[in-house]
Design a protein around this motif. Structure first.
Motif, short mmCIF file in Angstrom:
data_model
loop_
_atom_site.label_atom_id
_atom_site.label_comp_id
_atom_site.label_asym_id
_atom_site.label_seq_id
_atom_site.Cartn_x
_atom_site.Cartn_y
_atom_site.Cartn_z
N GLN A 196 0.80 -1.22 0.00
CA GLN A 196 0.00 0.00 0.00
C GLN A 196 0.84 1.27 0.00
O GLN A 196 0.29 2.37 0.08
CB GLN A 196 -0.93 0.01 1.22
N ASN A 197 2.15 1.12 -0.12
CA ASN A 197 3.02 2.29 -0.16
C ASN A 197 3.24 2.74 -1.61
O ASN A 197 3.29 1.91 -2.52
CB ASN A 197 4.36 1.98 0.50
N ARG A 198 3.39 4.06 -1.82
CA ARG A 198 3.50 4.60 -3.17
C ARG A 198 4.91 5.06 -3.53
O ARG A 198 5.10 5.76 -4.52
CB ARG A 198 2.52 5.77 -3.32
N ILE A 199 5.89 4.67 -2.74
CA ILE A 199 7.28 5.00 -3.08
C ILE A 199 7.67 4.23 -4.35
O ILE A 199 7.37 3.03 -4.47
CB ILE A 199 8.21 4.66 -1.90
N PRO A 200 8.32 4.87 -5.32
CA PRO A 200 8.60 4.23 -6.61
C PRO A 200 9.41 2.93 -6.52
O PRO A 200 9.06 1.93 -7.14
CB PRO A 200 9.36 5.30 -7.39
N LEU A 201 10.50 2.96 -5.75
CA LEU A 201 11.38 1.79 -5.67
C LEU A 201 11.15 1.08 -4.34
O LEU A 201 11.57 1.56 -3.28
CB LEU A 201 12.84 2.20 -5.81
N ARG A 202 10.49 -0.07 -4.39
CA ARG A 202 10.21 -0.87 -3.19
C ARG A 202 10.86 -2.24 -3.37
O ARG A 202 10.61 -2.93 -4.35
CB ARG A 202 8.70 -1.02 -2.99
N GLN A 203 11.71 -2.62 -2.40
CA GLN A 203 12.45 -3.86 -2.51
C GLN A 203 12.34 -4.68 -1.23
O GLN A 203 12.18 -4.12 -0.14
CB GLN A 203 13.93 -3.58 -2.80
N VAL A 204 12.45 -5.99 -1.39
CA VAL A 204 12.47 -6.92 -0.25
C VAL A 204 13.89 -7.47 -0.13
O VAL A 204 14.46 -7.97 -1.11
CB VAL A 204 11.48 -8.07 -0.44
N ALA A 205 14.45 -7.37 1.06
CA ALA A 205 15.82 -7.84 1.31
C ALA A 205 15.82 -8.92 2.39
O ALA A 205 15.14 -8.78 3.41
CB ALA A 205 16.72 -6.67 1.74
N ASP A 206 16.56 -9.97 2.15
CA ASP A 206 16.69 -11.05 3.13
C ASP A 206 17.87 -11.91 2.71
O ASP A 206 18.44 -11.74 1.63
CB ASP A 206 15.41 -11.89 3.20
N ASP A 207 18.23 -12.88 3.59
CA ASP A 207 19.38 -13.73 3.26
C ASP A 207 18.98 -15.01 2.56
O ASP A 207 19.83 -15.87 2.29
CB ASP A 207 20.19 -14.04 4.53
N SER A 208 17.67 -15.17 2.26
CA SER A 208 17.21 -16.35 1.52
C SER A 208 15.81 -16.07 1.00
O SER A 208 15.17 -15.08 1.36
CB SER A 208 17.19 -17.59 2.44
#
Length: 240
Positions: free
Chosen positions: A51-63
């Protein structure tokens, strides 16, 4: 961050119950956050930035299926480059939560926001872990952090945290029927003992106090004018 038993728990009635509340609470918080870069740490099974409108949205994790594969203790982002960080059930299931928070502080811009969801130790869910017959798998094997302790950690890093919101007052029944039967307790719980919800969502803002430079006074004072004296006619004639 691979958490044993997480995938299976998310498919259970209590797992769906908890994540439904967290998703709604986080959606409401991120909807009005603006900027250029947002990251979600951990829990790639859920889209916490939907639901966020920020242009660059990324998911970070170690797997897992993520956009950025990395160690959460060493985020591959430049300092002061991220506007929003969201993480759910990361700190209580990691062996170095302090370092993760330090990295979050490093990558956030001044006035950037972090939103953290976790299990509340001061709740029926938290007390369940202390019973003799409590299972040892997720979610009972974590080191739950209270909101007050988490606020202390954030304050030491220069964050200003809000009161937080609590939810999931229904006991952690494994049966869907019992979860629905006890839903009436949600309204009374949030009204009378709102601090005792099974989970919480806490938002904090990175504050950076601006410096005020004390400059020297470069404006020079003018030389004092000499007073004029009256000269008599005799003194004028003497010098002629």
């Amino acid at each position: 961050m691979s958490i044993p038993g997480l995938d299976a728990w998310l498919q259970t009635p209590p797992g769906r119950y908890v994540m439904a509340w967290e998703q709604a609470a986080i959606d409401a918080l991120v909807a009005d956050v603006f900027g250029y870069n947002a990251i979600q740490l951990g829990l790639p099974q859920c889209s916490l930035l939907a639901q966020n409108r920020i242009p660059l949205r990324q998911v970070a994790d170690d797997s897992g299926k993520v956009d950025v594969l990395c160690d959460l203790r060493q985020l591959p982002f430049a300092a002061s480059s991220i506007d929003l960080v969201v993480m759910s059930h990361v700190l209580e299931f990691h062996d170095d939560p302090h370092q993760i928070l330090r990295e979050v502080e490093r990558v956030l811009i001044p006035e950037g926001e972090v939103i953290i969801a976790g299990f509340n130790p001061i709740s029926i869910w938290g007390l369940r872990r202390r019973l003799p017959n409590c299972p040892r798998h997720f979610p009972w094997n974590g080191h739950y952090l209270s909101v007050s302790r988490l606020k202390d950690w954030l304050q030491l890093l220069g964050f200003e945290a809000d009161r937080g919101s609590f939810g999931c007052y229904v006991p952690p029944f494994r049966n869907e029927r019992w979860l629905r039967h006890w839903r009436f307790i949600e309204a009374s719980g949030s009204r009378w003992w709102n601090f005792a919800g099974g989970v919480y969502v806490l938002r904090a803002v990175k504050r950076v106090h601006s410096m005020r430079l004390i400059m020297p006074n470069w404006k020079q004072r003018g030389a004092p004018r000499k007073a004029l004296s009256v000269v008599s006619e005799k003194e004028i004639a003497r010098h002629e």
